[in-house]
Design an enzyme around this catalytic site. Sequence first.
Site, short mmCIF file in Angstrom:
data_model
loop_
_atom_site.label_atom_id
_atom_site.label_comp_id
_atom_site.label_asym_id
_atom_site.label_seq_id
_atom_site.Cartn_x
_atom_site.Cartn_y
_atom_site.Cartn_z
N HIS A 1 -17.35 -2.29 39.40
CA HIS A 1 -16.82 -1.97 40.74
C HIS A 1 -17.58 -0.76 41.28
CE1 HIS A 1 -13.10 -1.26 43.52
NE2 HIS A 1 -14.12 -0.54 43.98
N HIS B 1 -19.57 1.01 45.01
CA HIS B 1 -19.96 0.98 46.42
C HIS B 1 -21.36 1.56 46.54
CE1 HIS B 1 -15.79 0.13 47.65
NE2 HIS B 1 -15.50 0.87 46.59
N LEU B 2 -22.30 0.74 46.97
CA LEU B 2 -23.69 1.21 47.10
C LEU B 2 -24.04 1.57 48.54
CD1 LEU B 2 -25.47 -1.29 44.65
CD2 LEU B 2 -24.74 1.06 44.19
N LYS C 1 -13.54 -10.37 47.39
CA LYS C 1 -12.72 -9.16 47.35
C LYS C 1 -11.60 -9.23 48.38
CE LYS C 1 -11.69 -4.90 46.39
NZ LYS C 1 -12.10 -3.83 45.52
N HIS D 1 -8.00 -4.99 45.86
CA HIS D 1 -7.53 -3.63 46.11
C HIS D 1 -6.01 -3.75 46.22
CE1 HIS D 1 -7.71 0.56 47.71
NE2 HIS D 1 -6.49 0.18 48.08
N HIS E 1 -9.39 -0.82 40.04
CA HIS E 1 -9.03 0.62 40.00
C HIS E 1 -7.53 0.86 39.90
CE1 HIS E 1 -8.43 -0.15 44.24
NE2 HIS E 1 -9.63 0.16 44.65
N ASP F 1 -15.68 2.56 40.69
CA ASP F 1 -15.28 2.75 42.08
C ASP F 1 -16.03 3.94 42.69
OD1 ASP F 1 -14.04 2.27 44.50
OD2 ASP F 1 -12.23 3.39 43.98
N HIS G 1 -19.27 9.44 50.00
CA HIS G 1 -19.11 9.88 51.39
C HIS G 1 -19.77 11.25 51.47
CE1 HIS G 1 -16.09 6.82 52.58
NE2 HIS G 1 -15.60 6.97 51.37
N ALA H 1 -11.67 8.73 51.99
CA ALA H 1 -11.24 8.47 50.61
C ALA H 1 -12.42 7.96 49.80
CB ALA H 1 -10.13 7.44 50.60
#
Length: 347
Positions: A14, A16-17, A99, A136, A174, A247, A251, A263
């Site tokens: 899991h 985020h790229l 997802k 999620h 997560h 996860d 940011h 978040a």
Amino acid sequence: MTDTLSLIRPDDWHVHLRDGDLLASVVPATARQFARAIVMPNLQSPITTTQMALAYRDRILAACPAESTFEPLMTLYLTDMTTAEEIGRARAAGVVACKLYPAGATTNSAAGVTDISRLYPVLEAMATEGLLLLVHGEVTEHATDIFDREKAFIDKVMMPVRQRFPELKIVFEHITTADAVDFVKDCPDRLGATITPQHLLFNRNDMLVGGIRPHFFCLPILKRRSHQEALVTAATSGDPRFFLGTDSAPHARHQKESACGCAGCYSAWSALELYAEAFERAGALDRLEGFASFFGPDFYGLPRNRERVTLKREPWQLPAVLPLGESEIVPLGAGITLSWKLADSPA
Ligand SMILES: NC(=O)N[C@@H](CC(=O)O)C(=O)O
Ligand SMILES: [Zn+2]
Ligand SMILES: [Zn+2]
């Protein structure tokens, strides 16, 4: 006391790229640590079609270092408009999962699903085609307290979906509560869960006592200590239904240090070292390899990796900030001392 840990190279189930300029900062960090990763589709324009997933995959591969063999595993973002035909196309193109973001639950989830029962034909197609459902797991009703949203989701969505589609493989992503741990343990099989480093190492006191610390803010939000303990017990138990998923959700610093901060915790840069810290604190370093390298591919029905990585006992301090494109980012656990360091060249 051992000073070297050798593991089959782990995968991140899991991550985020992101996209655009950020890929160049984020992809090499994940590719350095992991052989493969399940890439989340919640871009600003979500990855809702197979064609978009393939184009995104090409952009990720273009951002990998030249010598890298990193393999991004692609996912589709479910919306109210997703069709069963798209699932067939996705399968044929090598997409491995879809997802579920309940609309409004988290970053870039506005286009997510408003009523899961309307997607039942799509879930049916996924079960038939062998695509996994990644979830999620939080309800979004205004009236439900943010600390109770995962628990409420189990009753409202997980239970009915689990019962209606027994063949569908589901990953409860997560997880953050003892309730989710118990739910996973009570399901016969075909239900797994990922656990992040922040939920193993920290709890809401770390985020809220002595000042508000936005770099610990992620969704689902950090819970009380008893939940953290239940997650550590699950992750270090050797139960193959619990496996690694960072996860990692970058940011830029200014987007988190804000009156309305985003978040997400950025852990990719030191992911294995953070997990090793959590397992060592639990006296369970011997269980790290199963959690990090075996149970994920076994659950997904993919081969385990063959090459190895080495961690060395070498205390080091996580940097306060890292570069991120034109900007900068504060990594998860900035400034803390970790006991283990990933050696650069595979053993
Ligand atoms: N975990 C987070 O807090 N944020 C993720 C989204 C998600 O995984 O829910 C992100 O994309 O920023
Ligand atoms: Zn999420
Ligand atoms: Zn995520």
